[in-house]
Structures are given as structure tokens and as C-alpha cells.
Write an enzyme that holds these catalytic residues in place. Structure first.
Site, PDB file in Angstrom:
ATOM      1  N   THR A 385       0.973  -0.836   0.146  1.00 17.27           N
ATOM      2  CA  THR A 385      -0.354   0.234  -0.133  1.00 17.27           C
ATOM      3  C   THR A 385       1.188   0.931  -0.314  1.00 17.27           C
ATOM      4  O   THR A 385       2.479   0.969   0.164  1.00 17.27           O
ATOM      5  CB  THR A 385      -0.893  -0.420   1.641  1.00 17.27           C
ATOM      6  OG1 THR A 385      -1.440  -1.209   1.034  1.00 17.27           O
ATOM      7  CG2 THR A 385      -1.541   1.011   1.195  1.00 17.27           C
ATOM      8  N   GLY A 476       1.522  -0.794   5.636  1.00 18.62           N
ATOM      9  CA  GLY A 476       1.782  -2.052   6.387  1.00 18.62           C
ATOM     10  C   GLY A 476       0.729  -2.867   6.532  1.00 18.62           C
ATOM     11  O   GLY A 476       1.077  -3.869   7.691  1.00 18.62           O
TER      12      GLY A 476
END
Length: 574
Positions: A385, A476
Site C-alpha cells: 500500500t 503496512g
């Protein structure tokens, strides 16, 4: 050994007020009251921090044209789609917290992907009943209907100053003229090469001459340039209808997918009310469902408000934070999902009174085994991401977290579009109580349904104090929540953007019952003390790349920092 767990606090949900803004001392405080006490003059200059210097410069270019933070966000997000496709892009989605300076308006933009109408759990189950990892992660069945194009169009219409054509111009130019892929993108392509080779359009785009782009080579993406040009010219219709939509559906069907033209035409990005709370005099504005992150951050901060962390040694500070993490993760996946489909007890979860009950169950020198708490199952998005943070000269702010889920998403490129599809369907609880790719489980609140948004941990946040402001977020997976939480705590402790992004990190998510630790986070004495308290410490190599912008209102200085774990990132003040 027994543990004094007071679960009667659940009944307090019947007594709570409807506001989601609470003072740290437990007294409800309206968002307007907190805001009026903290709003300060404009900074007069701007700052952007993103995971790629090309994207940061694209945002600065749009600001120089007279754009605001929201126009710059469109430029950064669309450029990241070109230069960082392993993490985000036109075929994925995003969540954003925006702050408009002129009236103090805070809004959450939900551009999360949705399940197609023909979604069928049977497609994700092997004959023996186990999850089918291939259909959940690779190819068109793994992809939700993309939200990023609609979300960027919405931001341009309602909050931008420039035309969509102006804000998308950098991405279109870079895709058309080319750029030099960084080591992380080249490595991601190499790592996913076997799956990319399954799809002819993926090979054509990412494996020129049958291999990943060479170091220093110029890489062009004319098909994606065309896709962005159509969006620039026609808005939503340029992606969800017409030429691009027809090509997407043809490619998806040819590869065994189940999207329809109606799925695309019916997609809508949404504005939602953000979660707002007060912690130690700071106004924290963060993501509501379908993000699970903001609720968890708020619950953790409400628990921590009853402790003075500054007076604790490191071991007891970590112990206290980990126990708050444990309890919040216990709750958030059990209750949360798409707010258009699931009724959630947010008043309870966000209440300082509920937090007080959870706080009473924390022992001062002993870990609470997760097995002692009522069971909840977890389902979290992937590591791959990206996040960027922006403050402009007028004090407008954008915290934007974007994703395609796993590395290179589904690895499936729809022929003729340049669109790499996400693999966000794995973020649903596709098979109840069976782990997803990250070994995490899911509850029925996050079960797939036609048009439903899958749960996310994306936690873009804005923190406003009397003298200092921060725009913060991180990729994360499930660690997004705890990384953003730790960043907020470090900011409130007075640390700079550079110090916040460089901090070593730790994480606990209820299950598995272990503290994930970055190498070098704790000294030997702290590690020994935590072990004696009953914690299992497990080293984790992969952490998200945080990007932070801070504004010191006393000196009127902006500071932008990109995570030092990502050399190609750039935080820059204009």
C-alpha cells in the site's frame, strides 16, 4: 491464574451520546469546540511527503500552477499509479482524510473497491473446503471494482481549485514520455514474474523482452496514459463507461472473471464523516469504517488517556500500549465492516467509558494472554500500500492512503487499458474462520456481498494541536494501525517529522499473541523485561513506508519527511 476482566462495560453502550469526539478525560466534547480552540493561520508555503520523488514533484508542480492540496493529491495519486504500481493505482482504491482550511471542514473520502454483483464464495474455495489462494489473489476473480478513478474525480469536483485535466497532466505526461523505474518496482516485477507471465497484457506491460525493466531504462505506459486522458476529459464516464469500461469487461471475461458493465457504471466514491477525538489536547481526525483503522486508533488512544506514558520506563510504556492494542484489535474485526451493510456499535467502541472498562483489565506488570479475552477473528489488507501527506499554503490538508492489496495486485492487466487490477477480494472473509494470505481470519461482518466494500486497515489521519499539526499515514497491512498510532504518540511527544518516520516500530494485533518487533526497537534490558511480563517478541522485517508532514504554528515552519526505509521517497517543502 485469573484475570480481572470487566466485560460489563458493554452495557454502557446504551448510555452513550452520539458524538464521536471525546475529551481524554472522558468528558464528551464536540468536534466544533475542539476545532475552534486549535485552528491557526495559514502557513504561507506547502509541503508534500510521498513514497516516490516523482510523485512528490508532480504534486508540487500542480501546486505551482495554483492548485490546492486536493489538486496536488490527485496529481500524487495518479502519478503513483504510473511509477509505483506495485503498491497502488488506477485499478485499486484509496481512503483519504481531507481538511479544508477556510471553514475547518473535515471529510473522509471512501474510494474503497467493491465486490461485483456476481460474487460467489464458491469461486474461492477448493474442493476440500480450504481457501483457494489462487482465485483470491491472482487474476480477475481476485479483483474488486476499482475506486481510485471515482475518488479522484470526486475530490476534483468538490474540493479542487484546478480542472481535472490540469491535476492529471503530470501522470499522463510521465506515463506517455516514460520514467526510470526504481529498484523497488523492478524487484516487485521480478518477484511476481511467474504470475505476470500468465497474462499476455501483463507480460507486454511489465516484462519487455521477457524480463523486468533494466536499471536505468526508460519505461513507458501509453495505455495507462490513455486511460487517464479519458478520465481527464470525461470524469467518471471516462473509466466506468465507454471505451475503457468496454475493454475492462472484455479482458476480465476472457480471463474467467465476472465483472459486468453495470458493476462499473454503478460504482460510487462516497463522502463519510470522519472519526474525531481529543487526546491530550490534540484533535485527531481519522478514518471511519469501512476502515477498521480509525476505530482501533481511537479506542487505543481512549484507553491510553488514563495513563501518563511520560512517567513510565520503556518496558512499561510498551506494555501499556501493547495491551491497549490487544484490546482494540480484539474488538475492531469482530464488529466492523462496510457501514452500508453492517450495523456497528460505534458509540460503544469510541466511548471513553468503554475504554475505562478495558483499561481496568490491564495488569500493571503482566501481559494478558489473548486467549483470556473473548475471541474475535481478524482479516487485514496487505503490506503493499502507499500513503502520502500534503499541507498547502492556505492550510488545506490531505492524508491519502492508496492500495492494490498484495504486491502488483492481481498481476492481471486488462488488455488495451494499462490498468493493473487489484486483488482486494482477499480482504473479505471469503471462507469464514480460514486465514487469508497473511494468516489472518475473518468474521461474518466482513463477508462478501454484491456491491459491498471490503474492510481495510488504511488509517490516514490529521492531528491538530494548539501549536502543531501533523498529516500522517502509512502502508503496512494490519501494522498500518499501530504504525500510525505510534506516529501520533511521537508527534504529541514533540518529535519532528523526520524523527517520527525513522522510529523503530512494534505491533500487536490480538492474534497471533506475539509482539512483532523491528530490529533495534528495544534494548536488551527492555526485551528481557517484556519477556518476563509474559510477552513473546518476534522480529519482523517488513514495515510500511510512513510519510509525514508537520506544521509548527509557532515558527510557521512546515516539515516533510518520507520514511528512510524507502530511499526513493521524498518529503519536500515548497
Amino acid at each position: 491464574m485469573s484475570f480481572p476482566l470487566n466485560w460489563r462495560v458493554l452495557s454502557l453502550s446504551l448510555l452513550l451520546v452520539g458524538s464521536t469526539a471525546f475529551a481524554a478525560d472522558g468528558a464528551p466534547k464536540t468536534a466544533a469546540a475542539v476545532h475552534s480552540a486549535t485552528l491557526q493561520p495559514r502557513p504561507g508555503h506547502a509541503a508534500i511527503a510521498s513514497a516516490n520523488f516523482i510523485a512528490t514533484n508532480a504534486g508540487l508542480e500542480v501546486l505551482a500552477k495554483g492548485g490546492n492540496a486536493f489538486d496536488a493529491a490527485i496529481a500524487v495519486a495518479s502519478t503513483l499509479s504510473v511509477v509505483e504500481p506495485e503498491s497502488s493505482g488506477i485499478g485499486g482504491g484509496f481512503m483519504a482524510v481531507l481538511h479544508r482550511a477556510k471553514d475547518g471542514h473535515d471529510i473522509f473520502i471512501d474510494a474503497r473497491e467493491t465486490a461485483p454483483a456476481a460474487v460467489d464464495r464458491k469461486d474461492y474455495v477448493n474442493p476440500d473446503g480450504s481457501p483457494n489462494r489462487d482465485t483470491a489473489l491472482k487474476g480477475p476473480l481476485s479483483a474488486g471494482i476499482p475506486g481510485e478513478p471515482a475518488g479522484l474525480v470526486l475530490i476534483a469536483k468538490r474540493y479542487g481549485r484546478l480542472s481535472l485535466q490540469q491535476s492529471l497532466a503530470p501522470a499522463i505526461r510521465i506515463a506517455r514520455d516514460g520514467f526510470k523505474p526504481d529498484a523497488r518496482l523492478r524487484g516487485a516485477i521480478a518477484g511476481e514474474q511467474k504470475d505476470l507471465q500468465r497474462w499476455p497484457a501483463s507480460v507486454a506491460k511489465y516484462l519487455p523482452d521477457g524480463k523486468p525493466p533494466a536499471e536505468g531504462a526508460i519505461w513507458r505506459d501509453p495505455d495507462q496514459a490513455r486511460a487517464w486522458e479519458l478520465i481527464a476529459a470525461h470524469g467518471d464516464d471516462g473509466f466506468y463507461r465507454g471505451e475503457t469500461a468496454q475493454k475492462l469487461i472484455a479482458a476480465v471475461h476472457a480471463a474467467g472473471g465476472n465483472w459486468t458493465l453495470a458493476d462499473l457504471a454503478n460504482y460510487r466514491a462516497k463522502e463519510r464523516t470522519p472519526i474525531v477525538l481529543n487526546y491530550r489536547g490534540y484533535r485527531v481526525v481519522t478514518a471511519p469504517p469501512p476502515s477498521s483503522g480509525g476505530v482501533a486508533i481511537a479506542e487505543i488512544l481512549n484507553i491510553l488517556s488514563g495513563f501518563d506514558l511520560s512517567k513510565m520506563d520503556q518496558a512499561h510504556r510498551v506494555h501499556t500500549i501493547v495491551e491497549a492494542m490487544r484490546r482494540a484489535f480484539r474488538d475492531h474485526n469482530d464488529y466492523l465492516g462496510d457501514p452500508d451493510f453492517v450495523k456497528m456499535p460505534l458509540d460503544m467502541l469510541l466511548s471513553p467509558y468503554y475504554a475505562d472498562g478495558l483499561r481496568q483489565s490491564i495488569l500493571p506488570d503482566k501481559a494478558t494472554p489473548s486467549s483470556m479475552l473473548p475471541r474475535a477473528e481478524a482479516n487485514e489488507p496487505g503490506m503493499h500500500t502507499t500513503h502520502f501527506s500534503i499541507i498547502d499554503a492556505d492550510g488545506n490538508m490531505a492524508a491519502v492512503t492508496s492500495t492494490v492489496n498484495y504486491t502488483m495486485g492481481s498481476t492481471f492487466v486488462a488488455e488495451g487499458t494499462g490498468v493493473l487490477l487489484n486483488d482486494e477480494m482477499d480482504d473479505f472473509a471469503l471462507v469464514p474462520n480460514k486465514p487469508n494470505v497473511y494468516g489472518l481470519l475473518g468474521s461474518t461482518a466482513n463477508a462478501p456481498e454484491p456491491g459491498k466494500r471490503m474492510l481495510s486497515s488504511m488509517s490516514p489521519s490529521i492531528v491538530i494541536g494548539a501549536d502543531r499539526t501533523a498529516v500522517i499515514g502509512s502502508p503496512g497491512g494490519s501494522t498500518i494501525i499501530t504504525q500510525v498510532l505510534e506516529g501520533i504518540l511521537h508527534f504529541i511527544d514533540g518529535e519532528s517529522a523526520q524523527q517520527i518516520t525513522a522510529h523503530k516500530r512494534f505491533h500487536h494485533q490480538y492474534m497471533p499473541d506475539e509482539v512483532m518487533v523491528e530490529d533495534g526497537t528495544f534494548d536488551a534490558a527492555t526485551s528481557d523485561a517484556l519477556t518476563r511480563m509474559g510477552y513473546t517478541l518476534k522480529q519482523r522485517e517488513s514495515w510500511g513506508f510512513m510519510n509525514v508532514v508537520t506544521w509548527d504554528r509557532k515558527t510557521n515552519k512546515l516539515d516533510a519527511a518520507s520514511d528512510p526505509r524507502r530511499p526513493s521517497g521524498l518529503g519536500k517543502v515548497q
